[in-house]
Design an enzyme around this catalytic site. Structure first.
Site, short mmCIF file in Angstrom:
data_model
loop_
_atom_site.label_atom_id
_atom_site.label_comp_id
_atom_site.label_asym_id
_atom_site.label_seq_id
_atom_site.Cartn_x
_atom_site.Cartn_y
_atom_site.Cartn_z
N GLY A 25 -45.14 47.62 29.31
CA GLY A 25 -45.04 46.70 30.43
C GLY A 25 -44.32 47.24 31.65
O GLY A 25 -43.73 46.47 32.41
N ARG A 28 -57.94 46.22 25.91
CA ARG A 28 -59.08 45.49 25.36
C ARG A 28 -60.23 45.56 26.35
O ARG A 28 -60.04 45.47 27.57
CB ARG A 28 -58.74 44.02 25.12
CG ARG A 28 -57.70 43.77 24.07
CD ARG A 28 -58.22 44.07 22.69
NE ARG A 28 -59.35 43.22 22.32
CZ ARG A 28 -60.14 43.44 21.28
NH1 ARG A 28 -59.95 44.50 20.52
NH2 ARG A 28 -61.14 42.62 21.01
N LEU A 73 -63.09 43.61 27.93
CA LEU A 73 -63.37 42.19 28.12
C LEU A 73 -64.88 41.95 28.20
O LEU A 73 -65.63 42.78 28.71
CB LEU A 73 -62.68 41.69 29.38
CG LEU A 73 -61.15 41.74 29.34
CD1 LEU A 73 -60.57 41.57 30.73
CD2 LEU A 73 -60.61 40.66 28.40
N ASN A 121 -57.34 45.74 37.78
CA ASN A 121 -56.86 46.65 36.75
C ASN A 121 -56.34 47.92 37.42
O ASN A 121 -56.73 48.24 38.55
CB ASN A 121 -58.00 47.00 35.78
CG ASN A 121 -57.53 47.89 34.63
OD1 ASN A 121 -56.48 47.64 34.05
ND2 ASN A 121 -58.30 48.91 34.31
N HIS A 178 -56.02 52.04 36.44
CA HIS A 178 -56.50 53.03 35.47
C HIS A 178 -55.89 54.38 35.79
O HIS A 178 -55.88 54.80 36.96
CB HIS A 178 -58.03 53.11 35.51
CG HIS A 178 -58.60 54.06 34.51
ND1 HIS A 178 -58.66 53.78 33.17
CD2 HIS A 178 -59.12 55.30 34.64
CE1 HIS A 178 -59.19 54.80 32.53
NE2 HIS A 178 -59.49 55.75 33.39
N THR A 204 -65.17 44.72 36.48
CA THR A 204 -66.55 44.26 36.31
C THR A 204 -66.98 44.62 34.89
O THR A 204 -66.24 45.27 34.16
CB THR A 204 -67.48 44.92 37.34
OG1 THR A 204 -67.50 46.34 37.11
CG2 THR A 204 -67.02 44.64 38.77
N ASP A 254 -64.16 50.41 33.40
CA ASP A 254 -63.47 51.15 34.47
C ASP A 254 -64.42 51.51 35.61
O ASP A 254 -64.21 52.50 36.31
CB ASP A 254 -62.82 52.42 33.91
CG ASP A 254 -61.76 52.11 32.87
OD1 ASP A 254 -61.06 51.10 33.03
OD2 ASP A 254 -61.63 52.87 31.89
N GLU A 290 -48.28 54.65 39.94
CA GLU A 290 -48.84 53.32 39.66
C GLU A 290 -47.87 52.23 40.09
O GLU A 290 -48.28 51.18 40.59
CB GLU A 290 -49.15 53.19 38.17
CG GLU A 290 -50.30 54.08 37.70
CD GLU A 290 -50.60 53.88 36.22
OE1 GLU A 290 -50.09 52.91 35.62
OE2 GLU A 290 -51.34 54.72 35.66
#
EC number: 2.1.2.2
Length: 212
Positions: free
Chosen positions: A11, A90, A92, A106, A108, A140, A144, A173
């Site tokens: 996290g 996960r 989706l 997201n 990556h 989407t 990725d 990030e």
């Protein structure tokens, strides 16, 4: 804006988003943190900050679709307007993606479209790349493969291994994710069709270069 963050591990990007909210960089409320693993340290980070948490173990569901339906149900009471994936491991399904289309970001750890999926740092090193980095993108159905928003780049050093490269990418990030999320919260960033628009201008196919 009410934000939910989905995690699977430490996290650190969640912490970066919480810090951005506390500093005023991000004018939003993180109202829920959900993990598919009950040992994810990010749950403790959220609890210490007074944020509601939940664990949905994917092993408890017969299918990905059932898991995603439970995820949607868990988020609905919180009136979530944006879902942020922060190390959520996960894939989706449309059950979730259709519900939050255009409101799902997201990050990556590669310079997409290079190296979707796992083991990004090893793949960059194996390829002899001169640089690596991270990409914030809309989510989407393509793994990725959603439109990139923002990229940060770091040089690959001769002495790098996966651990050292991953650490430098992760530090980037923590800078670019709160920034991209703040653009969305401010109404500057949106998904139209399969294109990301910032201030009504189409974002380049590789995303905006953070260093520039």
């Amino acid at each position: 804006m009410n934000i939910a963050v989905l995690i699977s591990g430490n996290g650190s990007n969640l912490q970066g988003l919480m810090d951005a909210c506390n500093s005023g960089q991000l004018a939003a409320n993180i109202v829920m943190v959900i993990s598919n693993r009950d040992d994810a340290y990010g749950l403790e980070r959220a609890a210490q900050a007074g944020i509601a948490t939940a664990t949905l173990k994917h092993q408890d569901f017969a299918s990905r679709e059932d898991f995603d339906a439970a995820l949607v149900a868990a988020l609905q009471p919180a009136a979530v307007e944006l879902v942020v994936l922060a190390g959520f491991m996960r894939i989706l399904t449309p059950v979730f993606l259709d519900r939050y289309r255009g409101r799902l970001l997201n990050i990556h750890p590669s310079l997409l479209p290079l190296y979707p999926g796992l083991h990004t740092h090893a793949r960059a090193l194996d390829a002899g790349d001169a640089e690596a980095g991270s990409t914030v993108h809309f989510v989407t159905p393509e793994l990725d493969g959603g439109p990139p928003v923002l990229q940060a780049r770091v040089p690959v050093m001769p002495e790098d291994d996966e651990t050292s490269l991953a650490a430098r990418v992760l530090a980037c990030e923590h800078s670019i994710y709160p920034l991209a999320v703040s653009w969305f919260v401010q109404g500057r960033l949106r998904l139209v069709g399969n294109q990301a628009l910032l201030d009504e201008q189409v974002v380049p196919a590789s995303g905006i270069d953070f260093s520039g």
